[in-house]
Write an enzyme that holds these catalytic residues in place. Structure first.
Site, short mmCIF file in Angstrom:
data_model
loop_
_atom_site.label_atom_id
_atom_site.label_comp_id
_atom_site.label_asym_id
_atom_site.label_seq_id
_atom_site.Cartn_x
_atom_site.Cartn_y
_atom_site.Cartn_z
N ASP A 32 0.87 -1.18 0.00
CA ASP A 32 0.00 0.00 0.00
C ASP A 32 0.91 1.22 0.00
OD1 ASP A 32 -2.10 2.04 0.87
OD2 ASP A 32 -3.28 0.23 1.05
N LEU A 33 0.30 2.38 -0.25
CA LEU A 33 1.02 3.65 -0.05
C LEU A 33 1.21 3.89 1.45
CD1 LEU A 33 -0.84 6.30 -2.27
CD2 LEU A 33 1.54 5.59 -2.50
N SER A 73 -10.79 4.43 -4.50
CA SER A 73 -11.92 3.50 -4.31
C SER A 73 -13.29 4.18 -4.36
CB SER A 73 -11.77 2.77 -2.97
OG SER A 73 -11.85 3.69 -1.91
N SER A 109 -15.75 -2.83 -9.90
CA SER A 109 -16.82 -2.27 -9.06
C SER A 109 -18.16 -2.30 -9.80
CB SER A 109 -16.48 -0.81 -8.72
OG SER A 109 -17.58 -0.17 -8.11
N TYR A 134 -14.62 7.31 -11.64
CA TYR A 134 -14.17 6.11 -10.93
C TYR A 134 -14.67 4.84 -11.65
CZ TYR A 134 -14.65 2.50 -7.28
OH TYR A 134 -14.62 1.32 -6.57
P1 NAI Z 1 -9.92 1.76 0.43
O1 NAI Z 1 -9.90 3.14 -0.12
O2 NAI Z 1 -10.22 1.57 1.86
O3 NAI Z 1 -8.51 1.06 0.12
C1 NAI Z 1 -7.76 1.31 -1.04
C2 NAI Z 1 -6.31 1.32 -0.66
O4 NAI Z 1 -5.54 1.60 -1.85
C3 NAI Z 1 -5.96 2.41 0.36
O5 NAI Z 1 -5.36 1.83 1.51
C4 NAI Z 1 -5.02 3.33 -0.37
O6 NAI Z 1 -3.95 3.83 0.43
C5 NAI Z 1 -4.46 2.42 -1.48
N1 NAI Z 1 -4.00 3.21 -2.62
C6 NAI Z 1 -4.64 4.25 -3.22
N2 NAI Z 1 -3.88 4.76 -4.20
C7 NAI Z 1 -2.74 4.01 -4.22
C8 NAI Z 1 -1.56 4.05 -5.01
N3 NAI Z 1 -1.39 4.98 -5.98
N4 NAI Z 1 -0.59 3.15 -4.75
C9 NAI Z 1 -0.76 2.23 -3.78
N5 NAI Z 1 -1.85 2.14 -2.99
C10 NAI Z 1 -2.82 3.03 -3.22
O7 NAI Z 1 -10.93 0.92 -0.48
P2 NAI Z 1 -11.64 -0.45 -0.15
O8 NAI Z 1 -13.02 -0.17 0.25
O9 NAI Z 1 -10.77 -1.28 0.70
O10 NAI Z 1 -11.71 -1.10 -1.61
C11 NAI Z 1 -10.68 -1.94 -2.10
C12 NAI Z 1 -10.88 -2.10 -3.61
O11 NAI Z 1 -12.13 -2.67 -3.89
C13 NAI Z 1 -10.82 -0.78 -4.38
O12 NAI Z 1 -10.13 -1.00 -5.61
C14 NAI Z 1 -12.26 -0.44 -4.62
O13 NAI Z 1 -12.41 0.34 -5.80
C15 NAI Z 1 -12.86 -1.83 -4.78
N6 NAI Z 1 -14.27 -1.86 -4.39
C16 NAI Z 1 -14.63 -1.78 -3.08
C17 NAI Z 1 -15.94 -1.83 -2.70
C18 NAI Z 1 -16.36 -1.84 -1.27
O14 NAI Z 1 -17.55 -2.07 -1.00
N7 NAI Z 1 -15.47 -1.62 -0.31
C19 NAI Z 1 -17.01 -1.90 -3.72
C20 NAI Z 1 -16.52 -1.96 -5.08
C21 NAI Z 1 -15.20 -1.96 -5.38
C1 15L Z 2 -17.58 1.11 -4.54
O1 15L Z 2 -17.06 0.88 -5.64
C2 15L Z 2 -16.83 1.81 -3.47
O2 15L Z 2 -15.47 1.43 -3.46
C3 15L Z 2 -17.41 1.59 -2.10
O3 15L Z 2 -16.87 2.56 -1.23
C4 15L Z 2 -18.94 1.67 -2.10
O4 15L Z 2 -19.33 2.96 -2.40
C5 15L Z 2 -19.48 0.69 -3.11
O5 15L Z 2 -18.90 0.85 -4.39
C6 15L Z 2 -21.00 0.77 -3.28
O6 15L Z 2 -21.47 0.92 -4.40
O7 15L Z 2 -21.71 0.65 -2.27
#
Ligand code: NAI
Ligand code: 15L
Length: 265
Positions: A32-33, A73, A109, A134
């Site tokens: 991660d970053l 995200s 997503s 996004y």
């Molecule tokens: P989050 O925002 O909590 O985690 C994403 C992580 O990626 C963060 O820790 C951030 O520091 C890291 N990151 C961002 N830019 C970066 C870069 N340039 N280099 C390295 N690391 C970087 O998001 P979450 O909720 O954990 O989601 C994880 C993945 O799943 C994302 O790709 C998101 O788009 C996808 N997703 C999540 C959903 C959800 O319900 N949580 C729904 C749909 C998709």
């Molecule tokens: C996503 O893609 C996002 O990462 C998450 O934060 C939620 O917003 C999710 O979709 C959603 O649609 O509920």
């Protein structure tokens, strides 16, 4: 699995998946970053900006699978999406090609298809209708994965995750919820199945109100066990019913579809 890279390891899903996948691979390489401080046995951590190709290649060296969760995200500025999602996803696939990694779990997503009406039922062949920059970036990632499969044989699960959190917290999530346990099971199945190809999978639990049909991915053998129905009464009590003509109710992507253009704010 011997050594699996988990990008986005400091994020919400990264943190949940680390717990759920403990002991599944010989080594889970976290990246991660943002630093991860509590590295456990069976894990290691390397900080890396997905926007930097050389660093990503070094990160991927010696891995035999990638769970790619890292990047922007939610909706954001084009620059943040450019670095984390557009460059980042290209770098992950280019590194996989150069380092001989055969399989990627790509966290796409539901916002790739967020402008479809809630009246529609979608499957893997439904057209993309992204609801945000996004969502566009996730569509780009899916196309990148398809290209690397067709030309170089790198296999991918393109997992259009709905809403992955411990429980659904609003009415929309009664349709889109994915439990953390079901997501972890899906990751395991994706790396276990003999041939994966490049396959779209809707990441939702066994919700009675789902908008998505995974019949084209049945061969993966994933059967989500949990259901948003468990939380129905709690959600209905806590999330007020909107008027029928509220635009928020029109599209699957909800507020991502109805929000103004991010750059105008
Ligand atoms: P989050 O925002 O909590 O985690 C994403 C992580 O990626 C963060 O820790 C951030 O520091 C890291 N990151 C961002 N830019 C970066 C870069 N340039 N280099 C390295 N690391 C970087 O998001 P979450 O909720 O954990 O989601 C994880 C993945 O799943 C994302 O790709 C998101 O788009 C996808 N997703 C999540 C959903 C959800 O319900 N949580 C729904 C749909 C998709
Ligand atoms: C996503 O893609 C996002 O990462 C998450 O934060 C939620 O917003 C999710 O979709 C959603 O649609 O509920």
């Amino acid at each position: 699995m011997k050594r699996v890279l988990l990008t986005g390891a400091a994020g919400t899903l990264g943190t949940a998946m680390r717990k759920a996948l403990a002991g599944w691979a010989d080594e889970l390489l976290l990246s991660d970053l943002i630093p991860v401080d509590d590295v456990n046995a069976g894990e290691s951590f390397v900080a890396c900006d997905l926007g930097d190709l050389d660093s990503v290649i070094e990160l991927v060296r010696g891995c035999d699978g990638i769970i790619h969760l890292g990047g922007q995200s939610v909706e954001g500025t084009f620059d943040s999406i450019l670095n984390g999602n557009l460059k980042g996803t290209y770098h992950i696939y280019e590194a996989a090609r150069q380092m001989g990694v055969k399989r990627v779990f790509f966290a796409s997503s539901n916002h790739v298809v967020g402008f479809h009406s809630r009246e529609e039922r979608l499957d893997a062949k439904s057209p993309m209708r992204p609801d945000s920059l996004y969502g566009v970036s996730k569509g780009f990632g899916e196309l990148m994965a398809q290209y690397y499969f067709d030309k170089f044989g790198v296999e991918s699960a393109l997992v259009r995750i709905g809403s992955c959190l411990p429980k659904p917290i609003d009415r929309r999530m009664l349709s889109t919820w994915l439990s953390e346990g079901d997501m972890a099971d899906l990751i395991k199945k994706v790396f276990m199945v003999n041939r994966l190809g490049c396959t779209v999978i809707y990441g939702a639990s066994n919700n009675p109100w789902s908008w998505w049909d995974n019949r084209h991915a049945n061969f993966v053998g994933w059967q989500p066990k949990e259901s948003s129905a468990t939380f129905e009464q709690e959600v209905l009590a806590n999330d007020p019913l909107l008027d029928d003509d509220n635009p928020l109710l029109l599209f699957q992507g909800g507020v991502f579809a109805t929000a103004g253009h991010f750059e105008d704010k």
